[in-house]
Scaffold this active site. Structure first.
Site, PDB file in Angstrom:
ATOM      1  N   ASP A  46      -3.217   6.815  -8.486  1.00 22.85           N
ATOM      2  CA  ASP A  46      -4.023   6.294  -9.592  1.00 22.85           C
ATOM      3  C   ASP A  46      -5.381   5.903  -9.014  1.00 22.85           C
ATOM      4  O   ASP A  46      -5.688   6.234  -7.854  1.00 22.85           O
ATOM      5  CB  ASP A  46      -3.297   5.165 -10.353  1.00 22.85           C
ATOM      6  CG  ASP A  46      -3.237   3.856  -9.578  1.00 22.85           C
ATOM      7  OD1 ASP A  46      -3.692   3.818  -8.411  1.00 22.85           O
ATOM      8  OD2 ASP A  46      -2.728   2.869 -10.134  1.00 22.85           O
ATOM      9  N   CYS A  60      -0.132   4.128  -5.600  1.00 21.66           N
ATOM     10  CA  CYS A  60      -0.978   3.293  -6.461  1.00 21.66           C
ATOM     11  C   CYS A  60      -1.430   2.101  -5.627  1.00 21.66           C
ATOM     12  O   CYS A  60      -1.432   2.177  -4.398  1.00 21.66           O
ATOM     13  CB  CYS A  60      -0.269   2.915  -7.758  1.00 21.66           C
ATOM     14  SG  CYS A  60       1.215   1.905  -7.576  1.00 21.66           S
ATOM     15  N   GLY A  61      -1.815   1.000  -6.247  1.00 18.40           N
ATOM     16  CA  GLY A  61      -2.299  -0.135  -5.477  1.00 18.40           C
ATOM     17  C   GLY A  61      -1.215  -0.737  -4.599  1.00 18.40           C
ATOM     18  O   GLY A  61      -1.392  -0.918  -3.394  1.00 18.40           O
ATOM     19  N   THR A  62      -0.086  -1.026  -5.218  1.00 20.34           N
ATOM     20  CA  THR A  62       1.045  -1.632  -4.491  1.00 20.34           C
ATOM     21  C   THR A  62       2.212  -0.677  -4.291  1.00 20.34           C
ATOM     22  O   THR A  62       3.109  -0.978  -3.500  1.00 20.34           O
ATOM     23  CB  THR A  62       1.589  -2.826  -5.285  1.00 20.34           C
ATOM     24  OG1 THR A  62       2.009  -2.345  -6.574  1.00 20.34           O
ATOM     25  CG2 THR A  62       0.540  -3.917  -5.455  1.00 20.34           C
ATOM     26  N   GLY A  63       2.259   0.384  -5.063  1.00 14.64           N
ATOM     27  CA  GLY A  63       3.420   1.282  -5.077  1.00 14.64           C
ATOM     28  C   GLY A  63       4.490   0.831  -6.061  1.00 14.64           C
ATOM     29  O   GLY A  63       5.393   1.591  -6.405  1.00 14.64           O
ATOM     30  N   VAL A  64       4.362  -0.407  -6.531  1.00 13.07           N
ATOM     31  CA  VAL A  64       5.411  -0.970  -7.403  1.00 13.07           C
ATOM     32  C   VAL A  64       5.439  -0.278  -8.763  1.00 13.07           C
ATOM     33  O   VAL A  64       6.495   0.149  -9.241  1.00 13.07           O
ATOM     34  CB  VAL A  64       5.219  -2.497  -7.578  1.00 13.07           C
ATOM     35  CG1 VAL A  64       6.229  -3.052  -8.573  1.00 13.07           C
ATOM     36  CG2 VAL A  64       5.364  -3.206  -6.244  1.00 13.07           C
ATOM     37  N   GLY A  65       4.274  -0.182  -9.394  1.00 10.77           N
ATOM     38  CA  GLY A  65       4.238   0.438 -10.722  1.00 10.77           C
ATOM     39  C   GLY A  65       4.741   1.870 -10.679  1.00 10.77           C
ATOM     40  O   GLY A  65       5.554   2.289 -11.529  1.00 10.77           O
ATOM     41  N   HIS A  83      20.136   7.563   3.749  1.00 10.51           N
ATOM     42  CA  HIS A  83      21.187   6.923   2.946  1.00 10.51           C
ATOM     43  C   HIS A  83      21.060   7.187   1.445  1.00 10.51           C
ATOM     44  O   HIS A  83      22.069   7.314   0.760  1.00 10.51           O
ATOM     45  CB  HIS A  83      21.163   5.396   3.158  1.00 10.51           C
ATOM     46  CG  HIS A  83      21.594   4.984   4.535  1.00 10.51           C
ATOM     47  ND1 HIS A  83      22.017   3.704   4.823  1.00 10.51           N
ATOM     48  CD2 HIS A  83      21.663   5.669   5.700  1.00 10.51           C
ATOM     49  CE1 HIS A  83      22.338   3.623   6.113  1.00 10.51           C
ATOM     50  NE2 HIS A  83      22.121   4.810   6.671  1.00 10.51           N
ATOM     51  N   ASN A  84      19.821   7.183   0.930  1.00 10.46           N
ATOM     52  CA  ASN A  84      19.630   7.288  -0.527  1.00 10.46           C
ATOM     53  C   ASN A  84      19.217   8.682  -0.968  1.00 10.46           C
ATOM     54  O   ASN A  84      19.088   8.929  -2.168  1.00 10.46           O
ATOM     55  CB  ASN A  84      18.547   6.301  -1.012  1.00 10.46           C
ATOM     56  CG  ASN A  84      18.683   4.914  -0.439  1.00 10.46           C
ATOM     57  OD1 ASN A  84      17.807   4.422   0.261  1.00 10.46           O
ATOM     58  ND2 ASN A  84      19.798   4.258  -0.704  1.00 10.46           N
ATOM     59  N   ARG A 132      -3.220  -0.512  -1.347  1.00  7.76           N
ATOM     60  CA  ARG A 132      -3.825  -1.838  -1.124  1.00  7.76           C
ATOM     61  C   ARG A 132      -2.990  -2.704  -0.181  1.00  7.76           C
ATOM     62  O   ARG A 132      -3.410  -3.793   0.169  1.00  7.76           O
ATOM     63  CB  ARG A 132      -4.018  -2.552  -2.469  1.00  7.76           C
ATOM     64  CG  ARG A 132      -5.068  -1.894  -3.344  1.00  7.76           C
ATOM     65  CD  ARG A 132      -5.142  -2.523  -4.727  1.00  7.76           C
ATOM     66  NE  ARG A 132      -6.168  -1.866  -5.546  1.00  7.76           N
ATOM     67  CZ  ARG A 132      -6.224  -1.944  -6.860  1.00  7.76           C
ATOM     68  NH1 ARG A 132      -5.327  -2.646  -7.535  1.00  7.76           N
ATOM     69  NH2 ARG A 132      -7.167  -1.319  -7.516  1.00  7.76           N
ATOM     70  N   HIS A 166      27.692   7.899   1.507  1.00  6.63           N
ATOM     71  CA  HIS A 166      26.356   7.959   0.893  1.00  6.63           C
ATOM     72  C   HIS A 166      26.388   8.845  -0.348  1.00  6.63           C
ATOM     73  O   HIS A 166      25.761   8.531  -1.364  1.00  6.63           O
ATOM     74  CB  HIS A 166      25.333   8.478   1.895  1.00  6.63           C
ATOM     75  CG  HIS A 166      25.159   7.577   3.079  1.00  6.63           C
ATOM     76  ND1 HIS A 166      24.983   6.222   2.958  1.00  6.63           N
ATOM     77  CD2 HIS A 166      25.165   7.832   4.405  1.00  6.63           C
ATOM     78  CE1 HIS A 166      24.866   5.676   4.153  1.00  6.63           C
ATOM     79  NE2 HIS A 166      24.988   6.635   5.058  1.00  6.63           N
TER      80      HIS A 166
HETATM   81  C1  RB5 Z   1      -4.053  -0.928 -10.692  1.00  4.46           C
HETATM   82  O1  RB5 Z   1      -4.977  -1.945 -10.736  1.00  4.46           O
HETATM   83  C2  RB5 Z   1      -2.721  -1.413 -10.149  1.00  4.46           C
HETATM   84  O2  RB5 Z   1      -2.126  -2.269 -11.064  1.00  4.46           O
HETATM   85  C3  RB5 Z   1      -1.828  -0.235  -9.818  1.00  4.46           C
HETATM   86  O3  RB5 Z   1      -2.478   0.576  -8.905  1.00  4.46           O
HETATM   87  C4  RB5 Z   1      -0.493  -0.561  -9.203  1.00  4.46           C
HETATM   88  O4  RB5 Z   1      -0.643  -1.407  -8.101  1.00  4.46           O
HETATM   89  C5  RB5 Z   1       0.538  -1.032 -10.133  1.00  4.46           C
HETATM   90  O5  RB5 Z   1       1.687  -1.315  -9.752  1.00  4.46           O
END
Ligand code: RB5
Length: 152
Positions: free
Chosen positions: A10, A69-74, A102-103, A113, A138
């Site tokens: 992103d 993405c920024g954190t990879g979480v989204g 394993h997965n 970030r 597994h």
């Molecule tokens: C974008 O600002 C940020 O929210 C996205 O890159 C990501 O980190 C979401 O999980």
């Protein structure tokens, strides 16, 4: 037939997308990167790009997917909504090795970030070159994860 790797990011990682494409391409002998966007650095919605990559992986058009993405979480939350996808959010070498062994993770999610490019390069190499350890325990656990998709 080259190994097809689907990749998207992103806006948070757009400024390093060419570097990431090079890292993916150079992670193995015969790798082709299918870059699925975005095409500008404007603000975008990460689920759209997670969906594009996961569609390629789930259909078998791509062997694996990589999302940044920024954190990879989204990206990881969105990717794991897609049937057939086992997306792993990784920050380090050991997690990346173990999620392949394993997965049998088929999508790697990372945060531009939070992880430096050197670590990201190592995770890409590791993810694309570590085989699944196809031991019965597994396989059984992955089958149970897949069964959760069918409970919807
Ligand atoms: C974008 O600002 C940020 O929210 C996205 O890159 C990501 O980190 C979401 O999980």
């Amino acid at each position: 037939m080259p190994r097809q790797i689907a990749f998207a990011c992103d806006h948070a990682a757009f400024h390093v997308k060419d570097t990431l494409i090079k890292m993916i391409t150079s992670a193995g002998e015969d790798i082709e990167v299918n870059y699925l966007g975005p095409t500008t650095g404007d603000s975008v919605d990460y689920p759209d790009f997670a969906a594009a990559v996961c569609a390629k992986v789930a259909s078998g058009e791509a062997e694996k997917g990589i999302l940044v993405c920024g954190t990879g979480v989204g990206m990881s939350i969105a990717a794991n909504k897609v049937n057939g996808i086992r997306a792993a959010l990784c920050h380090d070498h050991v997690t990346t090795v173990l999620t392949r062994q394993h997965n049998n993770a088929n999508v790697l999610c990372m945060g531009e970030r939070v992880s430096g490019l050197e670590v990201i390069q190592d995770m890409i190499q590791t993810f694309l070159n570590t085989p699944f350890s196809d031991e019965a325990r597994h396989i059984r656990r992955i089958e149970k994860v897949t069964a959760l998709e069918k409970q919807e």
